[in-house]
Motif scaffolding. Sequence first.
Motif, PDB file in Angstrom:
ATOM      1  N   ILE A  30       0.815  -1.209   0.000  1.00 34.13           N
ATOM      2  CA  ILE A  30       0.000   0.000   0.000  1.00 34.13           C
ATOM      3  C   ILE A  30       0.853   1.266   0.000  1.00 34.13           C
ATOM      4  N   ASN A  31       2.105   1.110   0.372  1.00 30.91           N
ATOM      5  CA  ASN A  31       3.013   2.260   0.493  1.00 30.91           C
ATOM      6  C   ASN A  31       4.311   1.921  -0.245  1.00 30.91           C
ATOM      7  N   PRO A  32       4.241   1.853  -1.570  1.00 33.69           N
ATOM      8  CA  PRO A  32       5.316   1.214  -2.340  1.00 33.69           C
ATOM      9  C   PRO A  32       6.614   2.018  -2.428  1.00 33.69           C
ATOM     10  N   LEU A  33       7.711   1.252  -2.352  1.00 35.27           N
ATOM     11  CA  LEU A  33       9.033   1.842  -2.591  1.00 35.27           C
ATOM     12  C   LEU A  33       9.229   2.096  -4.074  1.00 35.27           C
ATOM     13  N   ILE A 102      21.091  -0.753  -6.277  1.00 39.67           N
ATOM     14  CA  ILE A 102      20.986  -1.227  -4.885  1.00 39.67           C
ATOM     15  C   ILE A 102      20.223  -0.231  -4.022  1.00 39.67           C
ATOM     16  N   ASN A 103      20.334   1.037  -4.363  1.00 34.93           N
ATOM     17  CA  ASN A 103      19.651   2.052  -3.553  1.00 34.93           C
ATOM     18  C   ASN A 103      18.126   1.923  -3.638  1.00 34.93           C
ATOM     19  N   ASP A 104      17.644   1.264  -4.681  1.00 32.74           N
ATOM     20  CA  ASP A 104      16.185   1.108  -4.819  1.00 32.74           C
ATOM     21  C   ASP A 104      15.606   0.169  -3.757  1.00 32.74           C
ATOM     22  N   MET A 105      16.484  -0.550  -3.046  1.00 31.46           N
ATOM     23  CA  MET A 105      16.022  -1.436  -1.968  1.00 31.46           C
ATOM     24  C   MET A 105      16.057  -0.748  -0.608  1.00 31.46           C
ATOM     25  N   ASN A 106      16.374   0.519  -0.581  1.00 37.33           N
ATOM     26  CA  ASN A 106      16.504   1.243   0.686  1.00 37.33           C
ATOM     27  C   ASN A 106      15.132   1.695   1.182  1.00 37.33           C
ATOM     28  N   PHE A 107      14.702   1.100   2.281  1.00 38.51           N
ATOM     29  CA  PHE A 107      13.361   1.395   2.788  1.00 38.51           C
ATOM     30  C   PHE A 107      13.253   2.799   3.395  1.00 38.51           C
TER      31      PHE A 107
END
Length: 131
Positions: A30-33, A102-107
């Motif tokens: 519901i709160n997508p990265l 890799i930064n796209d996995m940073n919550f």
Amino acid sequence: MASIFTKIIQGEIPCHKVAEDDRFLSFLDINPLAKGHTLVIPKKEVDYIFDLEDTLLTDLVLFAKKISKGIEKVVSCERIGMTVIGLEVPHVHIHLIPINSINDMNFSNPKVAMTKEELATLADSIASKLD
Ligand code: AMP
């Protein structure tokens, strides 16, 4: 332990469903990265992924694999990143996140604003691409 995901499994609160079978459910976060950020959960109420019995854990990952192939067909990205955190909702869930770095996995990154209509359309689109 019952959680908000139990309510989703039981249909008491809505989700943007991507896929479901007798043991697993997948729906958009519901709160997508990132656009296409999807959760995959077992229907069994277990908090911690490494408390799952072996067969359920293996089959959960295989279910996530199937979903990731559908996301790839709809969302342009380098690959689908997979991670498990579980600090917020005490019900096992795998995050599948379209990534290019890799930064796209940073919550801690800002979340992507999507309307309910956009989420619904995206969920239907991914669902239509599943094998
Ligand atoms: P965590 O437990 O830290 O892995 O995070 C829980 C994730 O569940 C977050 O990414 C939330 O945005 C997501 N989430 C919480 N409630 C809902 C909901 N009702 N529908 C979809 N995703 C949710």
